[in-house]
Design a protein around this motif. Structure first.
Motif, PDB file in Angstrom:
ATOM      1  N   VAL A  91       0.637  -1.403  -0.281  1.00 49.41           N
ATOM      2  CA  VAL A  91       0.008  -0.050  -0.196  1.00 49.41           C
ATOM      3  C   VAL A  91       1.005   0.724  -0.366  1.00 49.41           C
ATOM      4  N   LYS A  92       2.208   1.117   0.630  1.00 48.38           N
ATOM      5  CA  LYS A  92       2.875   2.464   0.822  1.00 48.38           C
ATOM      6  C   LYS A  92       2.868   2.616  -1.011  1.00 48.38           C
ATOM      7  N   ALA A  93       3.159   1.491  -2.020  1.00 47.43           N
ATOM      8  CA  ALA A  93       3.317   2.806  -3.024  1.00 47.43           C
ATOM      9  C   ALA A  93       2.209   3.789  -3.378  1.00 47.43           C
ATOM     10  N   VAL A 145      10.967 -12.336   3.950  1.00 45.77           N
ATOM     11  CA  VAL A 145      11.971 -11.538   3.423  1.00 45.77           C
ATOM     12  C   VAL A 145      11.389 -10.299   1.859  1.00 45.77           C
ATOM     13  N   HIS A 146      12.236  -9.692   2.515  1.00 45.85           N
ATOM     14  CA  HIS A 146      12.395  -7.953   1.288  1.00 45.85           C
ATOM     15  C   HIS A 146      13.390  -7.369   1.888  1.00 45.85           C
ATOM     16  N   ILE A 147      14.537  -7.660   0.391  1.00 43.83           N
ATOM     17  CA  ILE A 147      15.489  -7.042   0.003  1.00 43.83           C
ATOM     18  C   ILE A 147      15.684  -5.535   0.118  1.00 43.83           C
ATOM     19  N   GLY A 148      14.727  -5.474  -0.542  1.00 40.24           N
ATOM     20  CA  GLY A 148      14.770  -4.006  -1.213  1.00 40.24           C
ATOM     21  C   GLY A 148      13.443  -3.627  -2.268  1.00 40.24           C
ATOM     22  N   SER A 149      14.202  -2.425  -3.375  1.00 43.21           N
ATOM     23  CA  SER A 149      13.388  -1.825  -4.005  1.00 43.21           C
ATOM     24  C   SER A 149      13.783  -1.423  -5.762  1.00 43.21           C
ATOM     25  N   GLN A 150      12.647  -1.556  -6.323  1.00 40.64           N
ATOM     26  CA  GLN A 150      13.817  -1.113  -8.045  1.00 40.64           C
ATOM     27  C   GLN A 150      14.675  -2.134  -8.427  1.00 40.64           C
ATOM     28  N   GLY A 167       8.677  -7.429  -1.522  1.00 37.87           N
ATOM     29  CA  GLY A 167       8.275  -7.211  -3.581  1.00 37.87           C
ATOM     30  C   GLY A 167      10.001  -6.791  -3.820  1.00 37.87           C
ATOM     31  N   GLY A 168       9.806  -5.323  -4.632  1.00 34.26           N
ATOM     32  CA  GLY A 168      10.973  -5.044  -4.550  1.00 34.26           C
ATOM     33  C   GLY A 168      11.512  -5.023  -6.100  1.00 34.26           C
ATOM     34  N   LEU A 169      10.176  -6.075  -7.621  1.00 34.06           N
ATOM     35  CA  LEU A 169      10.618  -6.438  -8.870  1.00 34.06           C
ATOM     36  C   LEU A 169      10.682  -4.845  -9.555  1.00 34.06           C
ATOM     37  N   PHE A 207       3.159 -12.744  -1.853  1.00 37.11           N
ATOM     38  CA  PHE A 207       4.042 -11.510  -2.810  1.00 37.11           C
ATOM     39  C   PHE A 207       3.765 -10.112  -1.761  1.00 37.11           C
ATOM     40  N   GLU A 208       4.548  -9.626  -2.391  1.00 38.02           N
ATOM     41  CA  GLU A 208       4.223  -7.763  -1.479  1.00 38.02           C
ATOM     42  C   GLU A 208       4.869  -6.521  -2.858  1.00 38.02           C
ATOM     43  N   PRO A 209       4.188  -6.826  -4.079  1.00 39.38           N
ATOM     44  CA  PRO A 209       4.396  -5.705  -4.812  1.00 39.38           C
ATOM     45  C   PRO A 209       3.945  -4.754  -4.958  1.00 39.38           C
ATOM     46  N   GLY A 210       4.353  -3.424  -5.089  1.00 38.22           N
ATOM     47  CA  GLY A 210       4.517  -1.792  -5.013  1.00 38.22           C
ATOM     48  C   GLY A 210       3.963  -1.373  -6.028  1.00 38.22           C
ATOM     49  N   ARG A 211       5.670  -1.360  -6.612  1.00 33.97           N
ATOM     50  CA  ARG A 211       6.014  -0.671  -8.341  1.00 33.97           C
ATOM     51  C   ARG A 211       5.344  -1.322  -9.007  1.00 33.97           C
ATOM     52  N   LEU A 212       5.869  -2.767  -8.907  1.00 25.88           N
ATOM     53  CA  LEU A 212       5.423  -3.384 -10.326  1.00 25.88           C
ATOM     54  C   LEU A 212       4.366  -3.366 -10.736  1.00 25.88           C
ATOM     55  N   MET A 230       9.254  13.658  -4.831  1.00 24.56           N
ATOM     56  CA  MET A 230      10.105  13.638  -4.066  1.00 24.56           C
ATOM     57  C   MET A 230      11.541  13.114  -4.910  1.00 24.56           C
ATOM     58  N   ARG A 231      11.309  12.360  -5.566  1.00 21.91           N
ATOM     59  CA  ARG A 231      11.493  10.802  -5.652  1.00 21.91           C
ATOM     60  C   ARG A 231      13.358  11.664  -6.346  1.00 21.91           C
ATOM     61  N   PRO A 232      13.387  12.638  -7.762  1.00 18.71           N
ATOM     62  CA  PRO A 232      14.539  12.700  -8.074  1.00 18.71           C
ATOM     63  C   PRO A 232      15.095  13.721  -7.021  1.00 18.71           C
ATOM     64  N   LEU A 283      15.154  12.660  -3.716  1.00 21.89           N
ATOM     65  CA  LEU A 283      15.817  12.053  -2.369  1.00 21.89           C
ATOM     66  C   LEU A 283      16.598  10.843  -2.962  1.00 21.89           C
ATOM     67  N   TYR A 284      16.634  10.321  -4.496  1.00 19.97           N
ATOM     68  CA  TYR A 284      17.131   9.445  -4.716  1.00 19.97           C
ATOM     69  C   TYR A 284      18.076   9.517  -5.527  1.00 19.97           C
ATOM     70  N   ASP A 285      17.903  10.574  -6.992  1.00 19.56           N
ATOM     71  CA  ASP A 285      18.397  10.971  -7.994  1.00 19.56           C
ATOM     72  C   ASP A 285      17.531  10.185  -8.751  1.00 19.56           C
ATOM     73  N   ALA A 344       3.896   5.270  -8.628  1.00 22.90           N
ATOM     74  CA  ALA A 344       4.380   4.288  -7.512  1.00 22.90           C
ATOM     75  C   ALA A 344       5.630   5.279  -6.699  1.00 22.90           C
ATOM     76  N   TYR A 345       5.817   5.883  -5.164  1.00 18.72           N
ATOM     77  CA  TYR A 345       5.959   6.268  -4.542  1.00 18.72           C
ATOM     78  C   TYR A 345       6.043   7.644  -4.439  1.00 18.72           C
ATOM     79  N   ALA A 346       5.349   8.197  -5.412  1.00 23.34           N
ATOM     80  CA  ALA A 346       5.117   9.347  -6.033  1.00 23.34           C
ATOM     81  C   ALA A 346       4.212  10.254  -4.742  1.00 23.34           C
TER      82      ALA A 346
HETATM   83  N1  LLP Z   1       7.566  -4.864   1.247  1.00 29.07           N
HETATM   84  C1  LLP Z   1       8.440  -4.839   1.986  1.00 29.07           C
HETATM   85  C2  LLP Z   1       8.061  -4.339   3.321  1.00 29.07           C
HETATM   86  C3  LLP Z   1       9.331  -2.915   2.186  1.00 29.07           C
HETATM   87  O1  LLP Z   1       9.737  -2.448   2.357  1.00 29.07           O
HETATM   88  C4  LLP Z   1       8.557  -2.282   0.426  1.00 29.07           C
HETATM   89  C5  LLP Z   1       8.994  -1.397  -0.033  1.00 29.07           C
HETATM   90  C6  LLP Z   1       7.594  -3.152  -0.366  1.00 29.07           C
HETATM   91  C7  LLP Z   1       7.689  -4.709  -0.458  1.00 29.07           C
HETATM   92  C8  LLP Z   1       7.391  -3.277  -2.387  1.00 29.07           C
HETATM   93  O2  LLP Z   1       8.430  -3.293  -2.755  1.00 29.07           O
HETATM   94  P1  LLP Z   1       7.910  -2.485  -4.376  1.00 29.07           P
HETATM   95  O3  LLP Z   1       7.873  -3.645  -4.634  1.00 29.07           O
HETATM   96  O4  LLP Z   1       7.921  -1.677  -4.556  1.00 29.07           O
HETATM   97  O5  LLP Z   1       9.955  -2.521  -4.775  1.00 29.07           O
HETATM   98  N2  LLP Z   1      10.673   5.589  -1.467  1.00 29.07           N
HETATM   99  C9  LLP Z   1      11.168   4.618  -2.171  1.00 29.07           C
HETATM  100  C10 LLP Z   1      10.890   2.620  -2.524  1.00 29.07           C
HETATM  101  C11 LLP Z   1      10.544   2.450  -1.218  1.00 29.07           C
HETATM  102  C12 LLP Z   1       9.989   1.270  -1.413  1.00 29.07           C
HETATM  103  C13 LLP Z   1      10.180   0.695   0.297  1.00 29.07           C
HETATM  104  N3  LLP Z   1       9.405  -0.993   0.791  1.00 29.07           N
HETATM  105  C14 LLP Z   1      11.404   4.615  -3.961  1.00 29.07           C
HETATM  106  O6  LLP Z   1      10.707   5.981  -4.724  1.00 29.07           O
HETATM  107  O7  LLP Z   1      11.813   4.482  -5.008  1.00 29.07           O
END
Ligand code: LLP
Length: 428
Positions: free
Chosen positions: A60-62, A199-204, A239-241, A275-280, A314-316, A318-320, A372-374
């Motif tokens: 949901v955070k996305a 487990v969740h290792i990172g995003s993008q 998530g993370g893809l 699975f916890e996809p956000g950005r995807l 914010m993304r540019p 914050l994260y370039d 996402a994240y915008a």
């Molecule tokens: N699950 C967990 C536990 C997470 O912390 C996150 C993202 C997701 C799932 C979803 O990840 P995704 O599928 O969207 O990659 N604000 C940053 C991204 C922060 C992601 C935080 N956690 C950006 O604008 O790139």
């Protein structure tokens, strides 16, 4: 693949001209495409179809807009939430508690109670200390809280250091090497039902390799936990893809490739996979629609000053991050320009020396991949109104978050009647 296309020389979201939305709602404004979200959700569902009853819990955070969550809930997705607020949004938008996983680094007693009361599929716990608190809260409520520990596999993934979560030094989860002991410590606590691991290792992430490495470590851990007598029936793979932002970069792995990897690595674990996809799901389903205020000369290239700023996207800053910028009515002419917002910080820069559609004052532009994240990370910095959001479905569209104007911002402040100015300074 998305549903933002040129039609008669003008960019449309599905069947709606973006200029129509700009004229009616003003700019800047976020515009989301239902068909794109649904397409991404379907692609992931298809990729995971060989698995037995996977749970796709949208992060949901996305994009926490209630209309977005409701759209995805109606397509059968669950929700991954990280706060009481996200939990409430998910429930209000129609996600059943049985499809909600609760992640997050610092869950409070209040948040635990909220989720236990409203229903929850699994708490992904971040420490033994958090498990002890949840045990006390659940036991006092006479409930049993379904849990898994989030493990940190010491695999760094993520498009930027600020969104990498799986490296040993990151704050997330418990070190995978400590996991068996941690499950042992909490096994006998009242009020907890141990059922999983997360487990969740990172995003993008733009490569499957770190994910595969992390999943293999989780697979080994599940074997060790079972050998130690724990009943592990759920594995939450996070998530993370990544999604494509820049068409000149190699595209990230597709959902089909991701699904095939997951099926190969985790298909025979004997666990239900979450699975916890956000950005995807939502990344390429949104654009930020903005208008050029003016163009002024720069030392090298001109500055295109647009009416969106770092507080909106914010993304540019914050994260370039790199977002594609296009004219809504491209003439075919290109030029090199800097694209900036009106906020008083040099960081309020969306693009530097960018070869892009030529735009002049008054032209509409879009920032792509802004679903996402915008809007989710927008603010009212510089006392700028909070940007509205619009959802399109075919030829229908609606404002799904109105602009929060400056009057409302000022009305939200309180000036105590005892304010007397600063001692020793003149009052006028
Ligand atoms: N699950 C967990 C536990 C997470 O912390 C996150 C993202 C997701 C799932 C979803 O990840 P995704 O599928 O969207 O990659 N604000 C940053 C991204 C922060 C992601 C935080 N956690 C950006 O604008 O790139």
């Amino acid at each position: 693949m998305d549903h933002f296309r040129l039609n008669n020389g003008e960019l449309h979201c599905e069947d709606v001209a973006l200029s129509e939305i700009a004229a009616a709602v003003g700019t800047p404004v976020y515009v989301y495409s239902t068909a794109t979200m649904c397409r991404h959700a379907a692609a992931l569902r298809t990729a995971l179809a060989p698995l037995d009853d996977p749970l796709i819990a949208y992060a949901v955070k996305a994009n926490p807009n209630s209309a977005v969550i409701a759209t995805l809930a109606r397509s059968g997705l669950g929700a991954d939430v990280v706060s009481g607020g996200e939990y409430q949004r998910a429930r209000a938008a129609g996600v059943p508690g049985a499809k909600i996983v609760f992640s997050g680094v610092g869950k409070t007693e209040e948040e635990m109670r909220l989720a236990l009361d409203g229903g929850i599929y699994q708490f992904n716990l971040e420490s033994v200390e958090e498990a002890e608190l949840l045990s006390a809260v659940a036991a006092a409520m006479g409930r049993s809280a379904p849990i898994g520990f989030r493990v940190n596999p010491d695999v760094a993934g993520g498009g930027h250091a600020k969104i990498t979560t799986g490296a040993a030094e990151n704050k997330f989860g418990i070190a995978i090497g400590d996991a068996v002991a941690a499950y042992g410590r909490i096994a006998a606590l009242p009020g907890l039902a141990v059922q999983g691991v997360a487990v969740h290792i990172g995003s993008q992430l733009t490569s499957l390799e770190p994910l595969e490495r992390a999943f293999n470590r989780v697979g080994d851990l599940i074997g060790e936990l079972r050998a130690a007598g724990h009943d592990i029936r759920v594995a939450d793979l996070g998530g993370g893809l990544g999604v494509p932002y820049d068409p000149d970069q190699p595209p990230p792995p597709t959902p089909a490739e991701y699904g095939a990897m997951v099926c190969r690595i985790a298909g025979d674990w004997g666990t239900r996979l979450v699975f916890e996809p956000g950005r995807l799901i939502v990344g390429n389903a949104g654009v930020l629609l903005s208008r050029a205020i003016r163009v002024k000369p720069g030392a090298t290239d001109p500055f295109v000053i647009v009416d969106a700023a770092m507080n909106d996207l914010m993304r540019p800053a914050l994260y370039d991050a790199w977002h594609r910028i296009e004219a809504v009515r491209p003439t075919g002419a290109q030029r090199t320009a800097n694209v900036v917002g009106p906020v008083c910080e040099t960081g309020d820069t969306f693009a530097t020396a960018r070869r892009m559609d030529q735009v002049v004052a008054g032209d509409l532009v879009v920032f792509r991949t802004a679903g996402a994240y915008a809007a989710a990370m927008s603010s009212t910095y510089n006392s700028r109104p909070l940007t509205p959001e619009v959802l399109v479905d075919g030829s229908r569209w609606a404002v799904v978050r109105p602009r929060v104007g400056v009057d409302a911002l000022i009305a939200g402040d309180r000036v105590p009647d005892w304010i007397g100015g600063c001692a020793g300074e003149p009052s006028s």
